[in-house]
Design a protein around this motif. Structure first.
Motif, PDB file in Angstrom:
ATOM      1  N   UNK A  16       0.985  -1.227  -0.060  1.00 25.65           N
ATOM      2  CA  UNK A  16       0.201  -0.246   0.156  1.00 25.65           C
ATOM      3  C   UNK A  16       1.167   0.718   0.033  1.00 25.65           C
ATOM      4  N   UNK A  17       1.590   1.240   1.039  1.00 24.90           N
ATOM      5  CA  UNK A  17       3.119   1.703   0.593  1.00 24.90           C
ATOM      6  C   UNK A  17       3.672   2.657  -0.965  1.00 24.90           C
ATOM      7  N   UNK A  18       3.869   1.217  -1.003  1.00 24.96           N
ATOM      8  CA  UNK A  18       4.476   1.778  -2.879  1.00 24.96           C
ATOM      9  C   UNK A  18       3.568   2.041  -3.300  1.00 24.96           C
ATOM     10  N   UNK A  19       2.305   1.732  -3.530  1.00 22.50           N
ATOM     11  CA  UNK A  19       1.258   2.046  -4.419  1.00 22.50           C
ATOM     12  C   UNK A  19       1.085   4.037  -4.322  1.00 22.50           C
ATOM     13  N   UNK A  20       1.038   4.022  -2.704  1.00 20.09           N
ATOM     14  CA  UNK A  20       1.145   5.736  -2.684  1.00 20.09           C
ATOM     15  C   UNK A  20       1.556   6.391  -2.983  1.00 20.09           C
ATOM     16  N   UNK A  21       2.598   5.655  -3.104  1.00 21.21           N
ATOM     17  CA  UNK A  21       3.992   6.588  -3.929  1.00 21.21           C
ATOM     18  C   UNK A  21       4.387   6.907  -5.268  1.00 21.21           C
ATOM     19  N   UNK A  22       3.407   5.560  -5.554  1.00 21.51           N
ATOM     20  CA  UNK A  22       3.493   5.813  -6.984  1.00 21.51           C
ATOM     21  C   UNK A  22       2.603   6.710  -7.863  1.00 21.51           C
ATOM     22  N   UNK A  23       1.578   6.203  -6.947  1.00 19.18           N
ATOM     23  CA  UNK A  23       0.290   6.631  -7.318  1.00 19.18           C
ATOM     24  C   UNK A  23       0.904   8.608  -7.227  1.00 19.18           C
ATOM     25  N   UNK A  24       1.181   8.607  -5.718  1.00 18.55           N
ATOM     26  CA  UNK A  24       1.191  11.012  -5.755  1.00 18.55           C
ATOM     27  C   UNK A  24       2.629  10.778  -7.002  1.00 18.55           C
ATOM     28  N   UNK A  25       3.106  10.381  -7.304  1.00 15.05           N
ATOM     29  CA  UNK A  25       4.621  10.583  -8.038  1.00 15.05           C
ATOM     30  C   UNK A  25       3.642  10.743  -9.409  1.00 15.05           C
ATOM     31  N   UNK A  26       2.618   9.519  -9.830  1.00 17.83           N
ATOM     32  CA  UNK A  26       2.722  10.107 -11.521  1.00 17.83           C
ATOM     33  C   UNK A  26       1.832  10.970 -11.280  1.00 17.83           C
ATOM     34  N   UNK A  27       1.398  12.156 -10.722  1.00 11.81           N
ATOM     35  CA  UNK A  27       0.179  13.061 -10.595  1.00 11.81           C
ATOM     36  C   UNK A  27       0.291  14.380 -10.806  1.00 11.81           C
ATOM     37  N   UNK A  28       0.268  14.787 -11.324  1.00 17.54           N
ATOM     38  CA  UNK A  28       0.473  16.585 -11.804  1.00 17.54           C
ATOM     39  C   UNK A  28       0.511  17.039 -10.081  1.00 17.54           C
TER      40      UNK A  28
END
Length: 107
Positions: free
Chosen positions: A84-96
């Motif tokens: 879940x932590x990796x998903x959150x980081x990846x999602x935040x990094x990909x969005x403007x």
């Protein structure tokens, strides 16, 4: 393994700590400083990571009540939190910008 070997061996278990505060402390012991500071949106990531860790601690604490209120028993583990932590980081990094509306539906 033969039964005598298993009976004479040392058995180790890794039990989650008792209480929300102890669970939160244990969860954040596994988060490295590099993981904590590596997101492109650090302020939002830290707040969302805390809420994710709090959710993780509540789920771990909730296990002691057994199947009451749960439809299907699930063994919640630290690997679930790491994923879940990796998903959150990846999602935040990909969005403007921080997509709070979509995050509300994901969680």
């Amino acid at each position: 393994f033969p039964v005598p070997v298993l009976q004479s061996g040392i058995k180790l278990t890794n039990e989650p700590p008792k209480g929300l505060r102890a669970n939160l402390g244990r969860t954040f012991q596994d988060v490295t400083e590099e993981d904590f500071e590596s997101c492109t949106k650090p302020q939002a990531y830290k707040k969302l990571l805390f809420s994710l860790a709090f959710f993780h601690a509540v789920i771990l604490e909730r296990r002691k009540f057994g199947a009451i209120g749960w439809n299907i028993p699930y063994e919640w583990m630290n690997s679930d939190f790491v994923t879940s932590q990796k998903q959150l980081k990846m999602y935040l990094d990909e969005q403007p910008d921080v997509p709070y509306v979509t995050l509300k539906f994901i969680v």
